[in-house]
Design a protein around this motif. Structure first.
Motif, PDB file in Angstrom:
ATOM      1  N   ASP A   1     -12.434  44.122  33.300  1.00 35.26           N
ATOM      2  CA  ASP A   1     -12.464  43.644  31.931  1.00 35.26           C
ATOM      3  C   ASP A   1     -11.216  42.811  31.675  1.00 35.26           C
ATOM      4  N   PHE A   2     -11.391  41.734  30.959  1.00 35.94           N
ATOM      5  CA  PHE A   2     -10.289  40.859  30.556  1.00 35.94           C
ATOM      6  C   PHE A   2     -10.315  40.847  29.038  1.00 35.94           C
ATOM      7  N   PHE A   3      -9.266  41.371  28.416  1.00 35.22           N
ATOM      8  CA  PHE A   3      -9.257  41.483  26.964  1.00 35.22           C
ATOM      9  C   PHE A   3      -7.888  41.128  26.415  1.00 35.22           C
TER      10      PHE A   3
ATOM     11  N   VAL B   1      -4.956  41.004  29.008  1.00 38.61           N
ATOM     12  CA  VAL B   1      -4.870  42.077  29.995  1.00 38.61           C
ATOM     13  C   VAL B   1      -6.079  42.017  30.925  1.00 38.61           C
ATOM     14  N   LEU B   2      -5.818  42.167  32.221  1.00 31.86           N
ATOM     15  CA  LEU B   2      -6.875  42.292  33.213  1.00 31.86           C
ATOM     16  C   LEU B   2      -6.845  43.732  33.717  1.00 31.86           C
TER      17      LEU B   2
ATOM     18  N   ARG C   1      -6.919  50.904  35.857  1.00 30.46           N
ATOM     19  CA  ARG C   1      -5.740  50.259  36.450  1.00 30.46           C
ATOM     20  C   ARG C   1      -5.523  48.911  35.763  1.00 30.46           C
ATOM     21  N   ILE C   2      -4.339  48.734  35.227  1.00 28.44           N
ATOM     22  CA  ILE C   2      -3.961  47.459  34.618  1.00 28.44           C
ATOM     23  C   ILE C   2      -3.439  46.575  35.748  1.00 28.44           C
ATOM     24  N   LEU C   3      -4.157  45.508  36.050  1.00 27.80           N
ATOM     25  CA  LEU C   3      -3.763  44.642  37.156  1.00 27.80           C
ATOM     26  C   LEU C   3      -2.714  43.626  36.741  1.00 27.80           C
TER      27      LEU C   3
ATOM     28  N   HIS D   1       0.059  33.901  28.400  1.00 27.93           N
ATOM     29  CA  HIS D   1      -0.548  32.578  28.568  1.00 27.93           C
ATOM     30  C   HIS D   1      -1.524  32.605  29.747  1.00 27.93           C
ATOM     31  N   PRO D   2      -2.780  32.974  29.525  1.00 29.69           N
ATOM     32  CA  PRO D   2      -3.719  33.130  30.654  1.00 29.69           C
ATOM     33  C   PRO D   2      -4.095  31.829  31.349  1.00 29.69           C
ATOM     34  N   THR D   3      -3.861  30.677  30.722  1.00 27.25           N
ATOM     35  CA  THR D   3      -4.215  29.423  31.385  1.00 27.25           C
ATOM     36  C   THR D   3      -3.012  28.757  32.037  1.00 27.25           C
ATOM     37  N   ALA D   4      -1.849  29.318  31.896  1.00 26.30           N
ATOM     38  CA  ALA D   4      -0.643  28.732  32.493  1.00 26.30           C
ATOM     39  C   ALA D   4      -0.579  29.066  33.969  1.00 26.30           C
ATOM     40  N   ALA D   5       0.124  28.261  34.719  1.00 23.64           N
ATOM     41  CA  ALA D   5       0.295  28.522  36.156  1.00 23.64           C
ATOM     42  C   ALA D   5       1.120  29.763  36.323  1.00 23.64           C
TER      43      ALA D   5
END
Length: 71
Positions: free
Chosen positions: A34-36, A48-49, A60-62, A67-71
């Protein structure tokens, strides 16, 4: 599926009747991801992934990022 097996006179496997749901889940590597997004106490938004391991019911929090679109 049951109707197809029954129509072709195929009996269910004997071990199917003995296997419980808990035993089946423990034998599988079943994961859900899940990505939330969530807000911190300071008002910042974090993404959070997380992965849930169903056999052990562990979360488990990976990774987390602001900024999810940043490098």
């Amino acid at each position: 599926m049951w109707n197809i097996l029954k129509d072709h006179s195929i009996d269910p496997a004997p071990e199917r009747q003995r296997t419980t749901r808990a035993t089946f889940l423990r034998s599988q590597a079943i994961l859900s991801a899940d990505f939330f997004e969530t807000e911190t106490l300071t008002g910042a938004t974090l993404y959070v992934l997380a992965v849930i391991e169903h056999p052990t019911r562990r979360v488990r929090i990976l990774d987390t990022t602001a900024h999810p679109t940043a490098a």
